[in-house]
Write a protein that holds these residues in place. Structure first.
Motif, mmCIF file in Angstrom:
data_model
loop_
_atom_site.group_PDB
_atom_site.id
_atom_site.type_symbol
_atom_site.label_atom_id
_atom_site.label_comp_id
_atom_site.label_asym_id
_atom_site.label_seq_id
_atom_site.Cartn_x
_atom_site.Cartn_y
_atom_site.Cartn_z
ATOM 1 N N CYS A 21 1.121 -1.254 -0.090
ATOM 2 C CA CYS A 21 -0.141 -0.233 -0.038
ATOM 3 C C CYS A 21 1.420 1.224 0.289
ATOM 4 O O CYS A 21 0.163 2.837 -1.037
ATOM 5 C CB CYS A 21 -1.313 0.319 1.327
ATOM 6 N N VAL A 50 -8.198 -2.197 -2.231
ATOM 7 C CA VAL A 50 -7.729 -3.665 -1.844
ATOM 8 C C VAL A 50 -8.074 -5.319 -1.636
ATOM 9 O O VAL A 50 -9.101 -5.357 -2.162
ATOM 10 C CB VAL A 50 -6.672 -4.636 -0.165
ATOM 11 N N LEU A 94 -5.111 0.902 6.793
ATOM 12 C CA LEU A 94 -5.073 0.705 5.927
ATOM 13 C C LEU A 94 -5.359 2.042 4.995
ATOM 14 O O LEU A 94 -5.002 3.181 4.772
ATOM 15 C CB LEU A 94 -4.910 -0.145 5.251
#
Length: 204
Positions: A43, A60, A72
């Motif tokens: 990421c 994702v 995230l």
């Protein structure tokens, strides 16, 4: 889902939903020497492309996990069809994002040496050629135009017991382009086994 070459809408997807059977544990959760998971690192590689406006956003490809999503700060898209490998993930991403973007950039979670510049090159070549693009002899990462042809092919393969689930078959169907690169570079080195991961950790 129509192509917009003047203002291309690209979404990057980190592929992190594999079974990791050869590794013996979830590859996305492997920690490097900085105690950063491979999912976090992947990421982090994409984030500069979002900041620079090269891509619209990052998602994702992974089963829903509120704690990971919060950490995230991005959307998780689970597979609509389970245990169909990368093609199942690509189909799920295409169905979920077909009204939000014109192109997908697919990044597997197990490439610990890949850099933002490598992805930027792939995007640039894909937009220039207006076709699916990958680095020679490595079908992932992959720049992939979203099209009706793509969705029809994926639907057909996933709905048949004898369907072709290989990424190679998809790229052949779409008439994709292979990009040459300096093979001395290690940015496409991946980790599939504990031994490979141990060797890579010494180099990170």
């Amino acid at each position: 889902m129509g192509m917009q070459s003047d203002n291309p809408r690209v979404v990057a997807a980190v592929l992190a939903g594999g079974l990791s059977s050869r590794m013996g544990m979830d590859k996305a959760l492997l920690l490097d020497n900085q105690q950063r998971s491979q999912l976090q690192r992947a990421c982090a590689v994409v984030e500069p492309l979002v900041a620079d406006g090269v891509i619209q956003k990052m998602v994702v490809s992974r089963a829903l996990n509120p704690a990971e999503q919060q950490l995230l700060g991005c959307e998780f898209i689970p597979d609509l069809v389970e245990e169909k490998g990368p093609l199942g993930a690509i189909y799920s991403l295409a169905q979920s994002l077909k009204n939000q973007c014109d192109y997908l950039l697919l990044l597997p979670v197990d490439l610990p040496f890949i850099q933002s510049s490598n992805l930027n090159t792939l995007i640039g070549q894909g937009l220039k050629k207006q076709s699916a693009c990958f680095y020679q002899n490595h079908f992932l990462p992959l720049f992939l135009p979203l099209s009706e042809q793509l969705l029809e092919y994926l639907s057909l393969q996933l709905s048949h017991a004898e369907g072709n689930l290989r990424v190679r078959g998809l790229l052949t169907e779409l008439g994709s382009q292979a990009i040459t690169y300096n093979e001395d570079e290690k940015f496409l080195t991946n980790a599939n086994t504990p031994e490979q991961w141990q060797a890579i950790q010494k180099q990170i």
